[in-house]
Design a protein around this motif. Structure first.
Motif, PDB file in Angstrom:
ATOM      1  N   ASN B   2      43.236  -8.641  17.454  1.00  0.00           N
ATOM      2  CA  ASN B   2      42.116  -9.353  17.742  1.00  0.00           C
ATOM      3  C   ASN B   2      42.122 -10.227  19.340  1.00  0.00           C
ATOM      4  O   ASN B   2      42.042 -10.808  19.645  1.00  0.00           O
ATOM      5  CB  ASN B   2      41.245 -11.165  16.535  1.00  0.00           C
ATOM      6  CG  ASN B   2      40.371 -10.986  16.593  1.00  0.00           C
ATOM      7  OD1 ASN B   2      39.740 -10.963  17.749  1.00  0.00           O
ATOM      8  ND2 ASN B   2      39.284 -11.438  16.021  1.00  0.00           N
ATOM      9  N   ILE B   4      38.950 -10.765  20.692  1.00  0.00           N
ATOM     10  CA  ILE B   4      38.016 -11.808  21.388  1.00  0.00           C
ATOM     11  C   ILE B   4      39.580 -12.699  21.663  1.00  0.00           C
ATOM     12  O   ILE B   4      39.311 -13.885  22.568  1.00  0.00           O
ATOM     13  CB  ILE B   4      37.127 -12.158  20.175  1.00  0.00           C
ATOM     14  CG1 ILE B   4      36.181 -10.392  20.149  1.00  0.00           C
ATOM     15  CG2 ILE B   4      36.643 -13.559  20.593  1.00  0.00           C
ATOM     16  CD1 ILE B   4      35.243 -11.145  18.912  1.00  0.00           C
ATOM     17  N   ARG B   5      40.369 -13.222  20.709  1.00  0.00           N
ATOM     18  CA  ARG B   5      40.818 -14.521  19.879  1.00  0.00           C
ATOM     19  C   ARG B   5      41.787 -14.690  21.474  1.00  0.00           C
ATOM     20  O   ARG B   5      42.138 -14.745  22.045  1.00  0.00           O
ATOM     21  CB  ARG B   5      41.863 -14.451  19.288  1.00  0.00           C
ATOM     22  CG  ARG B   5      41.647 -14.984  17.730  1.00  0.00           C
ATOM     23  CD  ARG B   5      42.576 -14.752  16.967  1.00  0.00           C
ATOM     24  NE  ARG B   5      42.857 -14.476  16.190  1.00  0.00           N
ATOM     25  CZ  ARG B   5      43.265 -14.126  15.095  1.00  0.00           C
ATOM     26  NH1 ARG B   5      41.872 -14.226  14.094  1.00  0.00           N
ATOM     27  NH2 ARG B   5      43.237 -12.499  14.439  1.00  0.00           N
ATOM     28  N   THR B   8      40.065 -14.974  24.831  1.00  0.00           N
ATOM     29  CA  THR B   8      39.843 -16.165  24.815  1.00  0.00           C
ATOM     30  C   THR B   8      40.744 -17.104  25.377  1.00  0.00           C
ATOM     31  O   THR B   8      41.043 -17.316  26.229  1.00  0.00           O
ATOM     32  CB  THR B   8      39.161 -16.896  23.295  1.00  0.00           C
ATOM     33  OG1 THR B   8      38.310 -15.735  23.025  1.00  0.00           O
ATOM     34  CG2 THR B   8      38.957 -17.860  23.431  1.00  0.00           C
ATOM     35  N   LEU B   9      42.268 -16.276  24.606  1.00  0.00           N
ATOM     36  CA  LEU B   9      44.078 -17.491  24.902  1.00  0.00           C
ATOM     37  C   LEU B   9      44.111 -17.065  26.425  1.00  0.00           C
ATOM     38  O   LEU B   9      44.505 -18.090  26.988  1.00  0.00           O
ATOM     39  CB  LEU B   9      44.797 -16.881  24.702  1.00  0.00           C
ATOM     40  CG  LEU B   9      45.542 -17.742  23.715  1.00  0.00           C
ATOM     41  CD1 LEU B   9      45.022 -19.113  24.083  1.00  0.00           C
ATOM     42  CD2 LEU B   9      47.080 -17.236  22.788  1.00  0.00           C
ATOM     43  N   PRO B  96      43.293 -18.734  13.723  1.00  0.00           N
ATOM     44  CA  PRO B  96      44.786 -18.308  12.888  1.00  0.00           C
ATOM     45  C   PRO B  96      45.094 -17.116  13.944  1.00  0.00           C
ATOM     46  O   PRO B  96      44.560 -16.322  13.511  1.00  0.00           O
ATOM     47  CB  PRO B  96      43.447 -17.424  11.969  1.00  0.00           C
ATOM     48  CG  PRO B  96      41.982 -17.656  12.371  1.00  0.00           C
ATOM     49  CD  PRO B  96      41.475 -19.058  13.049  1.00  0.00           C
ATOM     50  N   ILE B  97      45.126 -17.556  15.077  1.00  0.00           N
ATOM     51  CA  ILE B  97      45.844 -16.815  15.804  1.00  0.00           C
ATOM     52  C   ILE B  97      46.970 -15.674  15.869  1.00  0.00           C
ATOM     53  O   ILE B  97      48.268 -16.853  15.163  1.00  0.00           O
ATOM     54  CB  ILE B  97      46.043 -17.201  17.303  1.00  0.00           C
ATOM     55  CG1 ILE B  97      45.162 -18.992  17.826  1.00  0.00           C
ATOM     56  CG2 ILE B  97      45.985 -16.816  18.741  1.00  0.00           C
ATOM     57  CD1 ILE B  97      44.896 -19.316  18.799  1.00  0.00           C
TER      58      ILE B  97
END
Lengths: 237, 254
Positions: B2, B4-5, B8-9, B96-97
């Motif tokens: 994902n 976006i995840r 963001t990280l 849920p990474i």
């Protein structure tokens, strides 16, 4: 189908049996109070649910899915307000919410995040760093963080510790509002009057065992006018 | 995966150090300039040239790697150990990474920090020496990525393994720093006795420095293929280890 189901869940840390065959279910849309003295296993149970701890045996289902087998599904459904006030102090309140939402893989939604801040009386602290917030504000920011990805099930581990009475009332109102919207809420608390006021179902745990799971009204009626505190003390003494 | 995840990280891991840029970016650049002034300026006047390159220019790639890889290592290791201490590890465990997103998120956080420091040191050194541009552009960026990526992965593994700040910093103090200094940063292998040459060639940092020196200056002690091959091999091995650690949740779960 219950939204959450625990079936004979067991977890030990060395010789200490933190969870001993815990079994109960939670219905969709209910406010479920999980009560117990310190060391009862409430936080361990929540950690098993969200995947922070692996259970030794038993079964857990979140909307029909096992958190150990399908964590990406179950994690999206759960919003956890942890007991400890933990923040990345490099970021402001709104950045913390944006990051939390992004880590759940969801696109930005400033309007939603601003709505949460407003509901939790944190709008004027939007750009403040956690270090500049009072204990009660930090507690509310923890709730905002758990709601950032708009979960279906909200789990609050001691959410009102250190929050003053007026803000606590505000929080109760907000939780009821969330429940009306269809969210399922699980609340652990040491304030028994809080559980008595808010909950639909009461679950009492002690030494890793479930002592009681019952509809609040039935429980109070069955005990002839005793309040929840008296019932709790009788069971856990 | 994902995006976006992952984004963001990476945002979280890069903005954390950018918010304290004086400490995280300027400090290593100042240290490198000091090394450059002392070794390149004072000692350099005693050493005429190495492989036809002025000594002050010869040490630039090594100095860059010393500082950039050290910071690429510290970025994820300090982030993870601070998370363990402050309790914010749940920020990494509750969403849920996936393990791959975690590996890449920490990897790129460290790589961005390492690249920024490398760039600043190259520019600063260029002002003193007039040598700004690499001889082999692609090789230059590839080896910079592999070196900073490798150390970023090592920092992530150290952060996962360490239970205390002391354990985390001990890896840096007792392994990373000596490995860097003994990786032919300040000298050519030709200047060493035969046994020391052989020992130096067992040091993985030597291949990173030599690869960067080849791409920046066009000179090398061993074949650039060997340097790039060793660097890529180590990168892949530790990438796989890091992935495995995130997959099992070792030392991260309660």
């Amino acid at each position: 189908m219950p939204i959450l189901a625990f079936d004979a869940v067991t977890k030990s840390f060395g010789d200490l049996k933190a969870l001993d065959e815990i079994t109960f279910t939670v219905k969709k849309g209910e406010l479920f109070a999980l009560l117990g003295p310190n060391g009862a296993g409430k936080t361990t149970l929540i950690n098993c649910l969200n995947g922070l701890t692996d259970r030794d045996s038993g079964k857990i289902l979140v909307m029909g899915e096992d958190p150990q087998k399908n964590p990406s599904f179950t994690k999206m459904k759960l919003g956890i307000v942890e007991q400890e006030l933990v923040f990345d102090h490099f970021f402001s309140a709104i950045e913390i919410l944006r990051i939390r939402r992004g880590l759940f893989g969801l696109p930005p939604d400033e309007a939603y995040l601003d709505w949460i801040l407003e509901k939790l009386n944190l709008t004027d602290k939007r750009d403040a760093k956690p270090m500049g917030l009072s204990g009660g504000m930090k507690r509310r920011l923890m709730i905002a963080k758990a709601l950032a990805h708009n979960p279906e099930i909200l789990i609050l581990d001691e959410p009102t510790a250190g929050v003053d009475i007026a803000l606590r009332q505000n929080l109760y109102k907000f939780l009821k509002e969330l429940q009306k919207e269809g969210k399922t809420i699980i609340l652990t608390t040491h304030y028994l009057e809080e559980a008595e006021f808010l909950a639909d179902t009461i679950c009492i745990q002690a030494s890793g065992k479930t002592l009681l799971v019952e509809d609040k009204k039935n429980l109070l009626e069955r005990n002839n006018g005793k309040n929840l505190e008296a019932i709790f003390l009788e069971l856990t003494a | 995966m994902n995006l976006i995840r992952l984004r963001t990280l990476i945002y979280k891991e890069t903005h954390r150090f950018l918010k304290v840029w004086l400490q995280t970016l300027m400090s290593p650049v100042i240290i490198a300039v000091m090394y450059f002034a002392v070794f390149g300026g004072a000692l350099g006047s005693q050493i005429a040239e190495i492989k036809g390159i002025p000594y002050a220019v010869f040490i630039i790639p090594g100095l860059v790697l010393l500082q950039s890889t050290n910071n690429a290592f510290m970025n994820p290791s300090s982030s993870l150990i601070i998370s363990k201490y402050s309790g914010t590890m749940s920020d990494l465990l509750l969403p849920p990474i996936t393990p791959m997103e975690k590996v890449l998120g920490f990897l790129f956080g460290g790589v961005v920090r390492g690249f920024l420091i490398a760039l600043l040191i190259f520019i600063t050194a260029g002002i003193f020496t007039g040598k700004f541009f690499p001889e082999h552009w692609i090789g230059f960026f590839v080896i910079l990525f592999l070196a900073n990526g490798l150390f970023s992965i090592l920092g992530t593994i150290a952060g996962i393994w360490a239970k205390t700040f002391d354990q985390s910093s001990s890896i840096s103090t007792f392994i990373i720093t000596p490995m860097g200094f003994l990786g032919a940063v300040f000298y050519s292998l030709e200047m060493l006795p035969p046994l020391a040459q052989k020992i130096s060639m067992l040091n993985p940092f030597f291949y990173l420095v030599d690869g960067l020196r080849w791409s920046f200056l066009g000179i090398s002690e061993v074949s650039p293929y060997l340097s790039f091959g060793v660097s890529l091999g180590l990168f892949c091995v530790f990438f796989a280890i890091n992935y495995g650690l995130f997959k099992t949740g070792w030392r991260l779960k309660i």
